[in-house]
Design a protein around this motif. Structure first.
Motif, PDB file in Angstrom:
ATOM      1  N   ILE A  94       0.833  -1.207   0.000  1.00 50.55           N
ATOM      2  CA  ILE A  94       0.000   0.000   0.000  1.00 50.55           C
ATOM      3  C   ILE A  94       0.863   1.252   0.000  1.00 50.55           C
ATOM      4  O   ILE A  94       0.521   2.272  -0.612  1.00 50.55           O
ATOM      5  CB  ILE A  94      -0.944  -0.009   1.214  1.00 50.55           C
ATOM      6  CG1 ILE A  94      -1.943  -1.165   1.103  1.00 50.55           C
ATOM      7  CG2 ILE A  94      -1.701   1.310   1.343  1.00 50.55           C
ATOM      8  CD1 ILE A  94      -2.723  -1.421   2.375  1.00 50.55           C
ATOM      9  N   TYR A 168      -2.394   5.202   7.677  1.00 49.87           N
ATOM     10  CA  TYR A 168      -2.674   5.097   6.244  1.00 49.87           C
ATOM     11  C   TYR A 168      -4.062   5.637   5.923  1.00 49.87           C
ATOM     12  O   TYR A 168      -4.254   6.317   4.912  1.00 49.87           O
ATOM     13  CB  TYR A 168      -2.580   3.643   5.785  1.00 49.87           C
ATOM     14  CG  TYR A 168      -1.179   3.116   5.561  1.00 49.87           C
ATOM     15  CD1 TYR A 168      -0.067   3.780   6.078  1.00 49.87           C
ATOM     16  CD2 TYR A 168      -0.965   1.944   4.848  1.00 49.87           C
ATOM     17  CE1 TYR A 168       1.202   3.277   5.868  1.00 49.87           C
ATOM     18  CE2 TYR A 168       0.300   1.443   4.639  1.00 49.87           C
ATOM     19  CZ  TYR A 168       1.380   2.111   5.154  1.00 49.87           C
ATOM     20  OH  TYR A 168       2.642   1.615   4.946  1.00 49.87           O
ATOM     21  N   TRP A 169      -5.033   5.308   6.771  1.00 46.95           N
ATOM     22  CA  TRP A 169      -6.387   5.804   6.538  1.00 46.95           C
ATOM     23  C   TRP A 169      -6.430   7.327   6.610  1.00 46.95           C
ATOM     24  O   TRP A 169      -7.148   7.971   5.835  1.00 46.95           O
ATOM     25  CB  TRP A 169      -7.358   5.209   7.548  1.00 46.95           C
ATOM     26  CG  TRP A 169      -7.943   3.898   7.130  1.00 46.95           C
ATOM     27  CD1 TRP A 169      -7.782   2.683   7.707  1.00 46.95           C
ATOM     28  CD2 TRP A 169      -8.794   3.667   6.000  1.00 46.95           C
ATOM     29  NE1 TRP A 169      -8.460   1.706   7.025  1.00 46.95           N
ATOM     30  CE2 TRP A 169      -9.105   2.287   5.967  1.00 46.95           C
ATOM     31  CE3 TRP A 169      -9.323   4.497   5.002  1.00 46.95           C
ATOM     32  CZ2 TRP A 169      -9.905   1.720   4.989  1.00 46.95           C
ATOM     33  CZ3 TRP A 169     -10.136   3.929   4.032  1.00 46.95           C
ATOM     34  CH2 TRP A 169     -10.420   2.569   4.027  1.00 46.95           C
ATOM     35  N   ARG A 172      -5.200   8.555   3.295  1.00 51.29           N
ATOM     36  CA  ARG A 172      -5.690   7.694   2.217  1.00 51.29           C
ATOM     37  C   ARG A 172      -5.693   8.358   0.843  1.00 51.29           C
ATOM     38  O   ARG A 172      -5.626   7.663  -0.184  1.00 51.29           O
ATOM     39  CB  ARG A 172      -7.097   7.191   2.536  1.00 51.29           C
ATOM     40  CG  ARG A 172      -8.148   8.266   2.736  1.00 51.29           C
ATOM     41  CD  ARG A 172      -9.472   7.657   3.189  1.00 51.29           C
ATOM     42  NE  ARG A 172     -10.483   8.659   3.503  1.00 51.29           N
ATOM     43  CZ  ARG A 172     -10.584   9.258   4.675  1.00 51.29           C
ATOM     44  NH1 ARG A 172      -9.714   8.979   5.635  1.00 51.29           N
ATOM     45  NH2 ARG A 172     -11.527  10.150   4.888  1.00 51.29           N
ATOM     46  N   ILE A 175      -2.860   7.323  -1.352  1.00 50.51           N
ATOM     47  CA  ILE A 175      -2.745   5.921  -1.730  1.00 50.51           C
ATOM     48  C   ILE A 175      -3.467   5.651  -3.042  1.00 50.51           C
ATOM     49  O   ILE A 175      -4.565   6.163  -3.276  1.00 50.51           O
ATOM     50  CB  ILE A 175      -3.330   5.028  -0.611  1.00 50.51           C
ATOM     51  CG1 ILE A 175      -2.553   5.257   0.688  1.00 50.51           C
ATOM     52  CG2 ILE A 175      -3.292   3.553  -0.999  1.00 50.51           C
ATOM     53  CD1 ILE A 175      -3.176   4.576   1.889  1.00 50.51           C
ATOM     54  N   GLU A 177      -5.653   3.910  -5.960  1.00 48.51           N
ATOM     55  CA  GLU A 177      -7.057   3.503  -5.827  1.00 48.51           C
ATOM     56  C   GLU A 177      -7.246   2.075  -5.352  1.00 48.51           C
ATOM     57  O   GLU A 177      -7.935   1.815  -4.365  1.00 48.51           O
ATOM     58  CB  GLU A 177      -7.771   3.692  -7.167  1.00 48.51           C
ATOM     59  CG  GLU A 177      -9.223   3.233  -7.142  1.00 48.51           C
ATOM     60  CD  GLU A 177      -9.870   3.300  -8.522  1.00 48.51           C
ATOM     61  OE1 GLU A 177     -11.045   2.913  -8.621  1.00 48.51           O
ATOM     62  OE2 GLU A 177      -9.202   3.730  -9.472  1.00 48.51           O
ATOM     63  N   ARG A 180      -6.134   1.125  -1.858  1.00 46.02           N
ATOM     64  CA  ARG A 180      -7.051   1.518  -0.780  1.00 46.02           C
ATOM     65  C   ARG A 180      -8.020   0.377  -0.488  1.00 46.02           C
ATOM     66  O   ARG A 180      -8.467   0.205   0.649  1.00 46.02           O
ATOM     67  CB  ARG A 180      -7.808   2.799  -1.155  1.00 46.02           C
ATOM     68  CG  ARG A 180      -6.939   4.045  -1.143  1.00 46.02           C
ATOM     69  CD  ARG A 180      -7.776   5.301  -1.085  1.00 46.02           C
ATOM     70  NE  ARG A 180      -8.595   5.507  -2.270  1.00 46.02           N
ATOM     71  CZ  ARG A 180      -8.218   6.201  -3.329  1.00 46.02           C
ATOM     72  NH1 ARG A 180      -7.013   6.771  -3.356  1.00 46.02           N
ATOM     73  NH2 ARG A 180      -9.020   6.356  -4.363  1.00 46.02           N
ATOM     74  N   LEU A 183      -6.329  -1.878   1.771  1.00 47.50           N
ATOM     75  CA  LEU A 183      -6.364  -1.301   3.113  1.00 47.50           C
ATOM     76  C   LEU A 183      -7.685  -1.639   3.814  1.00 47.50           C
ATOM     77  O   LEU A 183      -7.713  -1.906   5.015  1.00 47.50           O
ATOM     78  CB  LEU A 183      -6.168   0.212   3.036  1.00 47.50           C
ATOM     79  CG  LEU A 183      -6.042   0.971   4.365  1.00 47.50           C
ATOM     80  CD1 LEU A 183      -4.875   0.433   5.177  1.00 47.50           C
ATOM     81  CD2 LEU A 183      -5.881   2.464   4.104  1.00 47.50           C
ATOM     82  N   THR A 263      -4.248   8.706  -8.277  1.00 46.00           N
ATOM     83  CA  THR A 263      -4.106   9.552  -7.104  1.00 46.00           C
ATOM     84  C   THR A 263      -3.024  10.580  -7.319  1.00 46.00           C
ATOM     85  O   THR A 263      -2.173  10.449  -8.199  1.00 46.00           O
ATOM     86  CB  THR A 263      -3.758   8.713  -5.859  1.00 46.00           C
ATOM     87  OG1 THR A 263      -2.435   8.206  -6.028  1.00 46.00           O
ATOM     88  CG2 THR A 263      -4.726   7.576  -5.662  1.00 46.00           C
TER      89      THR A 263
END
Length: 285
Positions: A94, A168-169, A172, A175, A177, A180, A183, A263
């Protein structure tokens, strides 16, 4: 000699992990054998559980064979490590392109990787020593210490993995697509993995004497404890985590992230993708 309940559980594990072995091999071929990718550890876990269960069945029919007992105890203790390291590998996956410049994340991932190796070594060493202790108090104490430290390290690893996944969230948008979605898979798996880790800690503190069934933690022993607790907190928890990760590996087309560049982190400041990235790194998943 007929099988006891744990023998029946071993049969269920073999039946469960054989298709997982085949599926995880396909997933690993698709996403890569890199340790950083994480998928190879699903394959390793399936092998450990199939072999360990088969050895346990053999040991029930030949209880005088200490080699079988030692091998099973070592494999049983080592089984948690692939799930922890797989989760760490997924966090590495990730992080690709999202946190490349974040030195704190890079350092934490490396430290967690090193810690996982140390924890596995301690748990295996403790299992071997315990199996060979032959009621020698000093050996039993030494084996217990190794098991305790290894289990606590796994608990520390889990806590840091959970905290890193929360970070990470919070980040996000950086990150890619489809990563995620991976995740999300980690978020779904962590509660069940947490129960499995807690069982590992409790079982490491269970009495090492098989005749001691009166201690408050005796029921958490992996070999002589309550089979229902072992089934519910260890076996089924692993099943659920493995199924979540396997589903992610089958359904998430993470290779498309590199094609879509969806992203902001996939682009250089001028809005174009940094194709100067080495091909081997761009293809890593």
């Amino acid at each position: 000699m007929g099988l006891d309940t744990r023998g029946d559980i071993s049969i269920v594990e073999i039946i469960f992990y054989i298709p997982i072995l085949a599926t995880s091999l396909i997933i690993t071929l698709r996403h890569g054998f890199s340790r950083r990718a994480g998928w190879i550890f699903l394959l390793i876990l399936a092998i450990i559980r199939i072999v360990g269960s088969a050895i346990h069945l053999a040991s029930e029919n030949n209880q005088s064979n200490t080699t079988l007992r030692i091998t099973y105890s070592v494999l049983e203790a080592a089984g948690l490590s692939p799930l922890i390291v797989a989760t760490l590998g997924f966090l590495n996956t990730i992080a690709l392109h999202a946190f490349d410049g974040d030195r704190a994340v890079t350092l934490i991932l490396r430290l967690l990787g090193t810690t996982s190796i140390v924890a596995l070594a301690l748990v295996i060493a403790g299992g071997i020593k315990l199996a060979n202790a032959d009621n020698d108090i000093s050996k039993l104490n030494s084996a217990s210490t190794l098991r305790h430290v290894g289990a606590i390290l796994f608990l520390v690893l889990f806590i840091f993995l959970a905290l890193l996944h929360l970070y990470y969230w919070a980040q996000r948008d950086r990150i890619m697509e489809h990563r995620r979605k991976l995740l999300i898979g980690i978020s779904l798996a962590l509660p069940f993995l947490g129960v499995r880790v807690i069982y590992a800690v409790l079982s490491s503190y269970a009495p090492v004497d098989p005749n001691d069934t009166n201690g408050s933690l005796a029921k958490f022993s992996t070999s002589t404890g309550a089979w229902a607790i072992y089934l519910g907190m260890a076996v089924i928890m692993e099943f659920i985590v493995v199924l979540i990760y396997t589903f992610c590996g089958i359904t998430i087309p993470m290779l498309n992230d590199h094609k879509q560049g969806s992203t902001t982190n996939d682009y250089m400041e001028n809005g174009s993708y940094d194709w100067s990235e080495p091909m081997s790194r761009r293809n890593q998943v």
